[in-house]
Design a protein around this motif. Structure first.
Motif, PDB file in Angstrom:
ATOM      1  N   TRP A 250     -68.023  40.951 -49.921  1.00 18.96           N
ATOM      2  CA  TRP A 250     -67.587  40.252 -48.821  1.00 18.96           C
ATOM      3  C   TRP A 250     -68.494  39.650 -47.929  1.00 18.96           C
ATOM      4  O   TRP A 250     -68.665  40.397 -46.666  1.00 18.96           O
ATOM      5  CB  TRP A 250     -66.453  41.252 -48.062  1.00 18.96           C
TER       6      TRP A 250
ATOM      7  N   GLU B 177     -69.859  42.573 -45.312  1.00 10.10           N
ATOM      8  CA  GLU B 177     -69.363  43.933 -44.726  1.00 10.10           C
ATOM      9  C   GLU B 177     -68.854  44.870 -45.739  1.00 10.10           C
ATOM     10  O   GLU B 177     -68.218  45.928 -45.198  1.00 10.10           O
ATOM     11  CB  GLU B 177     -68.061  43.284 -43.733  1.00 10.10           C
TER      12      GLU B 177
ATOM     13  N   PHE C  77     -70.339  38.262 -57.306  1.00 12.38           N
ATOM     14  CA  PHE C  77     -69.834  39.422 -56.942  1.00 12.38           C
ATOM     15  C   PHE C  77     -70.576  40.581 -57.214  1.00 12.38           C
ATOM     16  O   PHE C  77     -70.968  40.488 -58.535  1.00 12.38           O
ATOM     17  CB  PHE C  77     -68.416  39.675 -57.300  1.00 12.38           C
TER      18      PHE C  77
ATOM     19  N   ARG D 114     -67.432  32.614 -49.241  1.00 13.42           N
ATOM     20  CA  ARG D 114     -67.232  33.770 -49.511  1.00 13.42           C
ATOM     21  C   ARG D 114     -66.312  33.753 -50.716  1.00 13.42           C
ATOM     22  O   ARG D 114     -66.273  34.963 -51.488  1.00 13.42           O
ATOM     23  CB  ARG D 114     -66.443  34.268 -48.189  1.00 13.42           C
TER      24      ARG D 114
END
Lengths: 472, 351
Positions: free
Chosen positions: B86, B103, B77, B49
């Motif tokens: 995320w 999410e 990202f 993550r």
């Protein structure tokens, strides 16, 4: 017309909190000034953004390995708490008992220290100093893990007297040695391994390992010591019991509290208030809460002289603006960047520049910091989609004659709802002149983000740039 | 460390720890792992993550049980193809397509990982699907994801308080659930699993329970409630079910894993017992002075009372799980527990 009650309550909430929007202000007015002082000094459930939500979305704030996420974690607490005094007193002690990430590389343990300030920061100063002396972040920050029975390190002993309690000139070099000897053996668990990791900023193999206090009796100098005229086989608690009895300590604590919660400069009337706080210090058994109660009920604190007598610190500035705008009430991707703005203004949470903390008052403001301050607040307050700004618009509309505000009413209304903020006639005339450029403001039928609403946002933006908004 | 009831029908043996914190942007190690998927060929996919400082390197790492780091894929990202903001969870379907939820971007990204175990070349980006909203097939914060024997996907649509069923290409089939604490209702649900009979299990995160449904969403049972006791949960994040029906739960807020029987009865607790991984050994070989101090340290210390919470204990007790966010199983009866805050996973073997 701003009532004195409202102005006084707003003053209290700027000092014992981060300012207040009108809804908050009205809820405190319902319980009156005395009730508000007690509510603020006796925090209950802060109702802040819960840890589970923060940890779910922000992995950095779950691990708390690095500085940006860790300062954001505390900022979340500040902007979402309903017990602002709890955060304000933690911020006060964080500035006074300054420990910085730059040496520690251990944000989790720094935040444990902040939690200790919440837990004990309004209680007995004696208990607080004992907890501080057992705080692992402080132990490493001032090298008490290097303070051994056979070979003392005076760093913590010296700063405990000079910066944390009595102030220079009230003790001798021998007292420092006696103090340091008493704190030998006060260290942290796995001190050697943790010291190596801190010095190397090692996160390997599995991230940081947080710290806890450890007392090594075999490393404690149990011999006789003389300290401030008293002699005995003192341990750390005994030394602190002697420190807190000193008048110099009472003056030190009262003065620092006064300058953080009342005024940057100490006038004659301010000096009398400090003396009253010192008397409370002794009569209450060194209770910080009682000293602040004395301050908040003093004639000085309630007087016009104390209003707007402090320059807002960057944390107060940023947190106050966010709370007023009602933003970031849920986990927000990018929140660490928001927290970083405080650092750019000169006050990064968890990273005070030195053991002396921040230089406050007028030193908060230089040209670079001022631009950062104004830009940040202007952006928060001019965003008419923010819930707090929408609330201001609704209140302006409700108070307008048939939904229409004259330019002076628009300027005065914004100043009122952002504080109330007292401004000079010159400042007010600039605001009114600006508001007059498009005539009366008709809020009838206003829609989110339309031109009418944006005119309110423009005035709020302009207020953020005033000299008066920089003051608390 | 584990505890289990006398009547436990299951025994799990600790096998090993794999991982090391990766402070950079690629290569061996993990950065806040959030989920694991294990292929039948032994490849272990680890979803990183990544914290905001390292978000430009959000990626999936590939390794195996022999501690070989095989490569990684993903483009960091963002909202473009192969990018994530995320990322939460992932699942492999029968054709080795890896489906990853995000999410923040409200979508599912699919890779084809059917190549051999040679690393980067084995993952080919296929597509992403899903868009934000509340309508059928629209997503608001997709979290857990699971696959049934027909390769249908079950996506936990957390902020819409529902589970949505899709084909493996992302075509909407059905959904169920609403906000609340009753049967079939959810409060910020997270993880998902499917058992051998294609029943669906959901980690109902803020209701502190696991709910079991038929493949079509008919409520069957709920296991657990809020607490720190046996069979109780604090914010369960992930669930997995083995062929015998044992239910493994990442009891995240309690910093532990619990195993329930097929009927939901408590079986055992795992607290974690991490050892020095191969990759960590290599670090200490290069840093002997740190290793020397570590060797004389007590990494399971007694803590002051104010630090006596699962989170604080785990923050100071390196062998224990800290942020055990996901539980995954392989075909050989092994359990993999990913730890977000420790950048590693621990492996257990079912006897």
């Amino acid at each position: 017309m701003i009532s004195n009650d409202t102005a006084l309550m707003a003053h209290l909430l700027r000092r014992a909190g981060f300012g207040a929007n009108r809804d908050e202000l009205e809820s405190y007015l319902e319980i009156g000034y005395d009730g508000a002082v007690e509510a603020l000094l006796n925090p209950s459930d802060p109702g802040n953004m819960p840890d589970d939500l923060i940890r779910r979305y922000h992995v950095d704030q779950s691990e708390l390995r690095d500085l940006p996420g860790s300062s954001a974690y505390w900022m979340y607490r500040m902007i979402s708490t309903s017990c602002p005094m709890e955060e304000k007193i933690a911020l006060f002690w964080h500035g006074l008992f300054a420990t910085g990430y730059s040496k520690l590389n251990q944000a989790r343990s720094q935040l444990n220290q902040v939690e200790m300030f919440r837990r004990s920061g309004l209680g007995s100063f004696e208990d607080l100093l004992v907890e501080l002396s057992k705080d692992p972040a402080m132990i490493v920050w001032l090298d008490n893990n290097e303070n051994h029975g056979a070979s003392i390190n005076e760093n913590y002993g010296r700063e405990l007297l000079e910066l944390f309690s009595m102030g220079i000139g009230n003790y001798s070099e021998d007292d420092i040695k006696g103090c340091a000897r008493a704190f030998t053996g006060w260290t942290l668990g796995n001190a050697e391994y943790m010291s190596v990791r801190a010095a190397k900023d090692s996160i390997w193999p599995y991230g940081r390992i947080a710290w806890h206090f450890d007392y090594r009796e075999e490393d404690h100098d149990d011999g006789e010591k003389t300290f401030l005229g008293e002699t005995g086989r003192f341990n750390g608690e005994d030394i602190i019991a002697i420190i807190v009895k000193q008048e110099a300590t009472a003056r030190f604590v009262a003065t620092r509290l006064f300058q953080f919660f009342a005024a940057d400069e100490i006038t004659e009337a301010g000096e009398k208030t400090i003396e009253a706080m010192m008397a409370t210090y002794f009569s209450s058994g060194y209770q910080i809460r009682d000293m602040l109660r004395t301050l908040f009920h003093s004639d000085y604190f309630k007087s016009e002289e104390a209003r707007f007598a402090r320059v807002k610190g960057p944390v107060e500035m940023v947190v106050g603006a966010i709370r007023m705008a009602g933003n970031y009430q849920d986990p927000y991707l990018g929140i660490e960047g928001v927290a970083n703005t405080m650092f750019y203004m000169g006050q990064g949470l968890l990273r005070p520049p030195t053991v002396e903390g921040w230089h406050e008052g007028a030193e908060w403001i230089d040209s670079g910091a001022l631009v950062e301050r104004v830009n940040f607040v202007a952006k928060e307050l001019s965003n008419v989609s923010s819930p707090g700004v929408r609330s201001i618009i609704e209140r302006l509309e409700a108070g307008a004659d048939q939904g229409v505000l004259q330019p002076s009413e628009l300027a005065d209304g914004c100043l009122d709802l952002l504080g109330p903020i007292q401004v000079s006639e010159e400042t007010r005339s600039v605001l009114v002149e600006y508001a007059s450029r498009h005539g009366d403001l008709d809020l009838n039928g206003h829609q989110p983000g339309d031109q009418a609403e944006q005119r309110v946002g423009d005035i709020l933006r302009l207020v953020a740039a005033t000299r008066e908004y920089q003051l608390a | 460390m584990s505890t289990q009831t006398k009547s436990s029908e299951i025994v799990l043996d600790y096998v090993k720890t794999i991982g090391i914190v990766n402070n950079g942007y690629n290569g061996r190690g993990f950065a806040n792992p959030y989920d694991i998927a294990v292929g039948g060929d032994g490849r272990i996919f680890v979803l990183n993550r990544c914290d905001p400082l390292r978000a430009s390197a959000i990626r999936v790492g590939i390794c195996n049980l022999e501690d070989e780091y095989l490569g990684e894929f993903g483009r960091g990202f963002g909202a473009g193809d192969e990018q994530f903001a995320w990322p939460v969870a992932m699942v492999l379907d029968s054709r080795y397509r890896l489906h990853i939820t995000d999410e923040h971007n409200h979508r599912v990204t699919t890779y084809d990982t059917s190549g051999d175990a040679s690393g980067n070349a084995s993952a080919k980006y296929l597509s992403h699907w899903g868009k934000p909203g509340t309508g059928d097939g629209e997503l608001n914060g997709p979290a857990g994801i699971a696959v049934d024997s027909s390769d249908n996907l079950f996506v936990v649509d957390q902020h819409n308080s529902r589970v949505q069923k899709f084909t493996s290409d992302g075509k909407f089939i059905a959904n169920w659930g609403s906000f609340g604490g009753g049967d079939g209702q959810f409060n910020l649900p997270w993880g998902a699993a499917v058992d051998k009979d294609d029943n669906v299990y959901i980690a109902d995160w803020r209701n502190n329970r696991i709910q079991k449904f038929t493949n079509d969403g008919e409520f069957l049972a709920a296991f657990g409630n809020s607490g720190e006791g046996e069979g109780q949960f604090q914010r369960p994040t992930s669930v997995a079910v083995d062929p015998e029906g044992f239910i493994y739960v990442a009891d995240w807020g309690n910093e532990r894993v619990q195993v329930l029987g097929p009927d939901g009865s408590f079986q055992m607790i795992l607290r974690g017992e991490a050892t020095v991984s191969k990759w960590a050994e290599a670090y200490f070989d290069s840093n002997p002075e740190e290793k020397a101090e570590r060797d004389i340290s007590n990494l399971k210390p007694e803590l002051p009372a104010h630090l006596n919470t699962p989170y604080h204990i785990s923050s100071q007790t390196e062998p224990y799980f800290w942020g055990p966010v996901s539980v995954s199983l392989d075909r050989e009866g092994r359990l993999y527990v990913a730890e977000t805050n420790r950048h590693r996973f621990q492996v257990y073997q079912k006897r």
